[in-house]
Design an enzyme around this catalytic site. Structure first.
Site, PDB file in Angstrom:
ATOM      1  N   LYS A   1      -2.661  -7.737  -8.841  1.00 32.29           N
ATOM      2  CA  LYS A   1      -3.708  -7.058  -8.082  1.00 32.29           C
ATOM      3  C   LYS A   1      -4.611  -6.248  -9.019  1.00 32.29           C
ATOM      4  O   LYS A   1      -4.192  -5.841 -10.108  1.00 32.29           O
ATOM      5  CB  LYS A   1      -3.083  -6.140  -7.043  1.00 32.29           C
TER       6      LYS A   1
ATOM      7  N   LYS B   1      -7.620  -2.971  -8.851  1.00 35.87           N
ATOM      8  CA  LYS B   1      -8.176  -1.969  -7.932  1.00 35.87           C
ATOM      9  C   LYS B   1      -9.325  -1.178  -8.559  1.00 35.87           C
ATOM     10  O   LYS B   1      -9.234  -0.762  -9.704  1.00 35.87           O
ATOM     11  CB  LYS B   1      -7.076  -1.005  -7.498  1.00 35.87           C
TER      12      LYS B   1
ATOM     13  N   CYS C   1       9.764   3.917  -2.250  1.00 30.44           N
ATOM     14  CA  CYS C   1      10.232   3.204  -3.446  1.00 30.44           C
ATOM     15  C   CYS C   1       9.262   3.525  -4.580  1.00 30.44           C
ATOM     16  O   CYS C   1       8.222   4.147  -4.347  1.00 30.44           O
ATOM     17  CB  CYS C   1      10.311   1.695  -3.167  1.00 30.44           C
TER      18      CYS C   1
ATOM     19  N   CYS D   1       3.757   6.982   2.293  1.00 29.30           N
ATOM     20  CA  CYS D   1       3.534   5.543   2.475  1.00 29.30           C
ATOM     21  C   CYS D   1       4.266   5.076   3.722  1.00 29.30           C
ATOM     22  O   CYS D   1       5.056   5.815   4.299  1.00 29.30           O
ATOM     23  CB  CYS D   1       4.030   4.779   1.254  1.00 29.30           C
TER      24      CYS D   1
ATOM     25  N   ARG E   1      -9.117  -5.700  -5.008  1.00 36.53           N
ATOM     26  CA  ARG E   1      -8.806  -5.201  -3.651  1.00 36.53           C
ATOM     27  C   ARG E   1      -9.947  -4.367  -3.059  1.00 36.53           C
ATOM     28  O   ARG E   1     -10.954  -4.141  -3.698  1.00 36.53           O
ATOM     29  CB  ARG E   1      -7.545  -4.331  -3.731  1.00 36.53           C
TER      30      ARG E   1
ATOM     31  N   CYS F   1       2.757   3.642  -3.443  1.00 35.31           N
ATOM     32  CA  CYS F   1       1.637   3.414  -2.511  1.00 35.31           C
ATOM     33  C   CYS F   1       1.002   4.711  -2.026  1.00 35.31           C
ATOM     34  O   CYS F   1      -0.127   4.709  -1.562  1.00 35.31           O
ATOM     35  CB  CYS F   1       2.107   2.576  -1.332  1.00 35.31           C
TER      36      CYS F   1
ATOM     37  N   ARG G   1      -4.093  -6.327   6.868  1.00 33.21           N
ATOM     38  CA  ARG G   1      -4.890  -5.261   6.247  1.00 33.21           C
ATOM     39  C   ARG G   1      -6.359  -5.683   6.223  1.00 33.21           C
ATOM     40  O   ARG G   1      -6.685  -6.776   5.778  1.00 33.21           O
ATOM     41  CB  ARG G   1      -4.387  -5.047   4.836  1.00 33.21           C
TER      42      ARG G   1
ATOM     43  N   CYS H   1       8.120  -2.011   5.726  1.00 32.25           N
ATOM     44  CA  CYS H   1       7.973  -2.420   4.329  1.00 32.25           C
ATOM     45  C   CYS H   1       9.289  -2.989   3.790  1.00 32.25           C
ATOM     46  O   CYS H   1      10.319  -2.299   3.773  1.00 32.25           O
ATOM     47  CB  CYS H   1       7.525  -1.236   3.470  1.00 32.25           C
TER      48      CYS H   1
HETATM   49 FE1  SRM Z   1       1.127  -0.621  -1.793  1.00 35.99          FE
HETATM   50  C1  SRM Z   1       3.200  -3.231  -2.150  1.00 35.99           C
HETATM   51  C2  SRM Z   1       1.665  -0.578   1.499  1.00 35.99           C
HETATM   52  C3  SRM Z   1      -1.506   1.455  -1.440  1.00 35.99           C
HETATM   53  C4  SRM Z   1       1.210   0.045  -5.164  1.00 35.99           C
HETATM   54  N1  SRM Z   1       2.199  -1.772  -0.542  1.00 35.99           N
HETATM   55  C5  SRM Z   1       2.977  -2.842  -0.883  1.00 35.99           C
HETATM   56  C6  SRM Z   1       3.492  -3.581   0.357  1.00 35.99           C
HETATM   57  C7  SRM Z   1       2.526  -4.645   0.706  1.00 35.99           C
HETATM   58  C8  SRM Z   1       4.952  -4.064   0.269  1.00 35.99           C
HETATM   59  C9  SRM Z   1       5.235  -5.461  -0.203  1.00 35.99           C
HETATM   60  O1  SRM Z   1       4.712  -5.873  -1.274  1.00 35.99           O
HETATM   61  O2  SRM Z   1       6.020  -6.119   0.446  1.00 35.99           O
HETATM   62  C10 SRM Z   1       3.445  -2.402   1.368  1.00 35.99           C
HETATM   63  C11 SRM Z   1       3.310  -2.797   2.834  1.00 35.99           C
HETATM   64  C12 SRM Z   1       4.039  -1.815   3.690  1.00 35.99           C
HETATM   65  C13 SRM Z   1       3.755  -1.938   5.127  1.00 35.99           C
HETATM   66  O3  SRM Z   1       4.726  -2.159   5.902  1.00 35.99           O
HETATM   67  O4  SRM Z   1       2.618  -1.809   5.531  1.00 35.99           O
HETATM   68  C14 SRM Z   1       2.354  -1.544   0.769  1.00 35.99           C
HETATM   69  N2  SRM Z   1       0.179   0.168  -0.243  1.00 35.99           N
HETATM   70  C15 SRM Z   1       0.623   0.151   1.038  1.00 35.99           C
HETATM   71  C16 SRM Z   1      -0.168   1.107   1.902  1.00 35.99           C
HETATM   72  C17 SRM Z   1      -0.352   0.622   3.332  1.00 35.99           C
HETATM   73  C18 SRM Z   1       0.512   2.472   1.862  1.00 35.99           C
HETATM   74  C19 SRM Z   1       0.024   3.463   2.878  1.00 35.99           C
HETATM   75  O5  SRM Z   1       0.928   4.002   3.555  1.00 35.99           O
HETATM   76  O6  SRM Z   1      -1.152   3.740   2.986  1.00 35.99           O
HETATM   77  C20 SRM Z   1      -1.462   1.196   1.071  1.00 35.99           C
HETATM   78  C21 SRM Z   1      -2.462   0.138   1.427  1.00 35.99           C
HETATM   79  C22 SRM Z   1      -3.665   0.220   0.574  1.00 35.99           C
HETATM   80  C23 SRM Z   1      -4.780  -0.692   0.967  1.00 35.99           C
HETATM   81  O7  SRM Z   1      -5.379  -0.437   1.986  1.00 35.99           O
HETATM   82  O8  SRM Z   1      -5.075  -1.610   0.200  1.00 35.99           O
HETATM   83  C24 SRM Z   1      -0.920   0.921  -0.315  1.00 35.99           C
HETATM   84  N3  SRM Z   1      -0.014   0.470  -3.085  1.00 35.99           N
HETATM   85  C25 SRM Z   1      -0.977   1.358  -2.710  1.00 35.99           C
HETATM   86  C26 SRM Z   1      -1.318   2.204  -3.819  1.00 35.99           C
HETATM   87  C27 SRM Z   1      -2.319   3.344  -3.793  1.00 35.99           C
HETATM   88  C28 SRM Z   1      -3.701   2.934  -4.190  1.00 35.99           C
HETATM   89  O9  SRM Z   1      -3.986   1.767  -4.385  1.00 35.99           O
HETATM   90  O10 SRM Z   1      -4.521   3.821  -4.314  1.00 35.99           O
HETATM   91  C29 SRM Z   1      -0.530   1.810  -4.892  1.00 35.99           C
HETATM   92  C30 SRM Z   1      -0.470   2.495  -6.280  1.00 35.99           C
HETATM   93  C31 SRM Z   1      -1.647   2.175  -7.121  1.00 35.99           C
HETATM   94  C32 SRM Z   1      -1.409   0.936  -7.903  1.00 35.99           C
HETATM   95  O11 SRM Z   1      -1.636  -0.141  -7.374  1.00 35.99           O
HETATM   96  O12 SRM Z   1      -0.938   1.046  -9.038  1.00 35.99           O
HETATM   97  C33 SRM Z   1       0.285   0.708  -4.409  1.00 35.99           C
HETATM   98  N4  SRM Z   1       2.018  -1.505  -3.403  1.00 35.99           N
HETATM   99  C34 SRM Z   1       1.990  -1.035  -4.692  1.00 35.99           C
HETATM  100  C35 SRM Z   1       2.878  -1.813  -5.505  1.00 35.99           C
HETATM  101  C36 SRM Z   1       3.166  -1.612  -7.015  1.00 35.99           C
HETATM  102  C37 SRM Z   1       2.235  -2.365  -7.853  1.00 35.99           C
HETATM  103  C38 SRM Z   1       2.600  -2.272  -9.310  1.00 35.99           C
HETATM  104  O13 SRM Z   1       1.708  -2.099 -10.120  1.00 35.99           O
HETATM  105  O14 SRM Z   1       3.772  -2.385  -9.647  1.00 35.99           O
HETATM  106  C39 SRM Z   1       3.466  -2.775  -4.636  1.00 35.99           C
HETATM  107  C40 SRM Z   1       4.504  -3.853  -5.001  1.00 35.99           C
HETATM  108  C41 SRM Z   1       3.900  -5.026  -5.661  1.00 35.99           C
HETATM  109  O15 SRM Z   1       2.701  -5.184  -5.781  1.00 35.99           O
HETATM  110  O16 SRM Z   1       4.707  -5.839  -6.114  1.00 35.99           O
HETATM  111  C42 SRM Z   1       2.909  -2.536  -3.330  1.00 35.99           C
HETATM  112 FE1  SF4 Z   2       6.734   0.069   0.598  1.00 32.09          FE
HETATM  113 FE2  SF4 Z   2       7.343   1.187  -1.688  1.00 32.09          FE
HETATM  114 FE3  SF4 Z   2       4.797   0.899  -1.005  1.00 32.09          FE
HETATM  115 FE4  SF4 Z   2       6.273   2.657   0.244  1.00 32.09          FE
HETATM  116  S1  SF4 Z   2       5.768   2.694  -1.938  1.00 32.09           S
HETATM  117  S2  SF4 Z   2       4.906   1.149   1.242  1.00 32.09           S
HETATM  118  S3  SF4 Z   2       8.238   1.713   0.295  1.00 32.09           S
HETATM  119  S4  SF4 Z   2       6.188  -0.730  -1.412  1.00 32.09           S
END
Ligand code: SRM
Ligand code: SF4
Length: 572
Positions: free
Chosen positions: A216, A218, A482, A437, A150, A486, A81, A443
């Site tokens: 993290k 944001k 899930c 997502c 981030r 995201c 990323r 993922c």
């Molecule tokens: Fe996310 C984890 C993809 C935006 C909340 N996110 C992940 C991981 C890295 C999975 C992992 O931990 O093994 C995913 C990788 C999937 C892949 O194969 O690429 C992943 N997140 C993404 C992306 C690529 C989704 C997308 O389709 O665009 C986004 C990348 C953003 C970036 O450029 O930095 C992405 N993730 C978000 C957002 C939206 C936002 O930030 O505006 C959220 C919700 C906002 C928030 O953070 O509360 C988000 N991602 C999570 C979480 C839950 C965090 C939590 O508070 O519980 C995880 C899991 C974790 O951190 O344990 C996670």
């Molecule tokens: Fe993976 Fe869940 Fe984030 Fe979708 S919402 S990219 S399934 S961690």
């Protein structure tokens, strides 16, 4: 600086805290394990550290069973990323990302919900060359993942050019100045000579400390009336306040986040709350001091309760505000009035106040690829070859071809037409308001499909939409594989969260402007039931809605769903 009255939760620190502590400022044994050719993977501890360098080890889940049967290790590969503050990339940078994806990745680029690029499918031995390629194009992947601040987002469409360029500069400054100070990234990936541990250079992380953050963090900056970045979903959100054409400062909102765990009501999505106002030159201070509060009082024991939103809810909004003001040494001003219209993107050409043009293109699921009948990646490459402005990646996974002069507009438009890029115009407004997502196959946390399935589900919902004359009605629809959120599912007027293969929880009732969370409407349902529900609700919306009423508001007024008034009653 630590306030003796406030307390972080007791409890044994999580294993990730140990890994960070022992890592020598995010180095671990990453340099060595990346050289090892026996496995395409890396050990778990190093993978935890790897995130802080913008990457995750993944495996291709489509191949998992077959490889298991053949007694092969999983098809390991890395996701990478980029840190791209405000989502702004030059044409040259776009071309580099396009080329690197072809050379080292799976040939596609994912435009993420935080305005940046992700590449998938990079093999371990190609990681260094990929990161070096990104570095040579003046980008990096530092802190794109991990327990740090981030990628800083900001409003995408630069049509109010002066305000946007100021806001963008602030996003860049925050992103750069809040970076970890460790040289680990430069040593591991860019061959910089090692300095840590040598007596001459004592390495310190002045803001983060050696344990970095509990989780993290944001930050996003919105420019009303657009809430395209979903400012209330950020740990720390800033709302630009413009008076008489001048940016006079920002409202400050704290404690948002989307993630939760199925069946665990101690976890929930939450919206950030506005606590006051600061002037532009106070923005960095507010960000830094807020981060240090989370550093000192966040939960380092239970990671699923470690986000800042839980710290704020546990300590209380007023207490956190007071603590922030104590650390700042001055008081926040009174929050100023603002108004948001929507949290989606506005498509097509718009002319900015400086007479430059900006074209927002719909990129389904944020996936830039060449499809059989739609050569999207080639088209954007051809545009990048002649475009002298920049590409702006949006928080809705779309792209804006920004700052196009009137002379250039014709040339770019003929490419847009040649490659049928605005065919999106023929889509329903529902599809153009969709985000999904990544989910499967990359993922590791996905319980169900999202990016690969939502377009097919929308094909079927579009029939209902058409039958009810709702083709042009913008209804935000978001799907995640899930409950991590995201695609910010709890802020979609229709939301789906993956529960199991082919099964989703369905949510309704979020506000169209991103200011109210949704609530669960049906649990664990498949496509047939989803369509049955929508066949009931959408015709009612078509017939019974009031003038200008958005779908998310209608389902509450029609008592189809109860309103979620705060994250803490999301599950009620
Ligand atoms: Fe996310 C984890 C993809 C935006 C909340 N996110 C992940 C991981 C890295 C999975 C992992 O931990 O093994 C995913 C990788 C999937 C892949 O194969 O690429 C992943 N997140 C993404 C992306 C690529 C989704 C997308 O389709 O665009 C986004 C990348 C953003 C970036 O450029 O930095 C992405 N993730 C978000 C957002 C939206 C936002 O930030 O505006 C959220 C919700 C906002 C928030 O953070 O509360 C988000 N991602 C999570 C979480 C839950 C965090 C939590 O508070 O519980 C995880 C899991 C974790 O951190 O344990 C996670
Ligand atoms: Fe993976 Fe869940 Fe984030 Fe979708 S919402 S990219 S399934 S961690």
């Amino acid at each position: 600086m630590v306030n003796q009255i406030l307390k972080a939760p007791d409890g044994k620190p999580s294993d990730v805290e140990r890994i960070k502590e022992e890592s020598n400022y995010l180095r671990g044994t990453l340099k060595e394990v990346m050289l090892d050719r026996i496995s395409a993977g890396i050990p778990d501890d190093d993978n935890r550290l790897m995130k802080h360098h913008g990457s995750y080890l993944q495996d291709d889940r489509d191949l998992r069973n077959e490889r298991q049967k053949q007694k092969l290790e999983p098809a390991y590969q890395f996701m990478l990323r980029v840190r791209l503050p405000g989502g702004v990339a030059s044409s040259d940078q776009w071309l580099v990302m396009d080329e690197l994806a072809e050379k080292y990745g799976n040939g596609t680029l994912k435009l993420t919900t935080r305005e940046t690029f992700q590449m998938h499918g990079i093999l371990k031995w190609n990681m260094k060359s990929t990161i070096q390629g990104i570095h040579a194009a003046l980008m990096d992947t530092i802190a794109a993942c991990g327990d740090v601040n981030r990628n800083v987002m900001c409003a995408s469409n630069p049509y109010q050019s002066e305000i946007h360029s100021e806001v963008y500069e602030w996003a860049q400054k925050l992103s750069n100045d809040l970076l970890p100070r460790t040289r680990a990234y430069h040593e591991i990936w860019l061959d910089e000579e090692k300095v840590a541990g040598t007596p001459e250079v004592e390495e310190v992380e002045p803001m983060y400390g050696p344990l970095y953050l509990p989780r993290k963090f944001k930050i996003g900056i919105a420019v009303p009336p657009s809430n395209d970045i979903d400012v209330f979903s950020q740990d720390l959100g800033f709302i630009a306040i413009v008076e008489e054409g001048q940016l006079i400062g920002f409202n400050v909102a704290i404690g948002g986040g989307m993630g939760m765990t199925h069946g665990d009501t101690a976890t929930y999505p939450q919206l950030a709350k506005v606590i006051g106002f600061c002037k532009p030159n106070q923005l960095y201070d507010v960000a830094e001091k807020t981060i240090t509060i989370q550093r000192d009082y966040g939960n380092r024991s239970v990671r699923k309760n470690a986000r800042f939103k839980y710290t704020v809810d546990r300590l209380g909004l007023e207490t956190v505000k007071n603590e922030l003001e104590n650390r700042l040494g001055w008081r926040l001003g009174e929050a100023r009035p603002y108004h948001f219209d929507h949290n989606g993107d506005r498509y097509g050409w718009v002319k900015g106040v400086d007479n430059n043009w900006h074209l927002t293109l719909f990129i389904e699921g944020g996936r830039v690829a060449d499809f059989d009948d739609y050569k999207l990646k080639t088209a954007l490459r051809e545009i990048a070859k002649i475009h002298t402005g920049e590409f702006r990646l949006t928080a809705n996974q779309n792209v804006i071809i920004a700052n196009v002069s009137s002379e250039q507009k014709k040339k770019i438009n003929s490419l847009v037409e040649q490659y049928r890029l605005t065919e999106g115009k023929q889509y329903t407004a529902l599809r153009r308001s969709s985000i999904a997502c990544v989910a499967l196959p990359t993922c590791g946390l996905a319980m169900a499909e999202a990016e690969r399935y939502l377009p097919k589900l929308i094909d079927k919902i579009e029939t209902i939409v058409d039958e009810n004359g709702l083709r042009d009605k913008e209804i935000t629809i978001r799907m995640t594989g899930c409950p991590n959120g995201c695609a910010r599912h709890s802020l979609g007027e229709i939301g789906f969260i993956g529960k199991a293969p082919g099964k989703y929880n369905m949510y309704l009732g979020a506000a169209h402007d991103g200011s109210r969370l949704s609530k669960m409407y049906r649990e664990n349902i498949g496509e047939e039931e989803i369509l049955r529900e929508l066949r009931d609700i959408l015709p009612r919306y078509a017939k019974e809605r009031q003038e200008g009423e958005h779908f998310g508001d209608f389902v509450i007024r029609a008592e189809i769903i109860k309103a979620t008034t705060d994250g803490t009653n999301f599950h009620d």
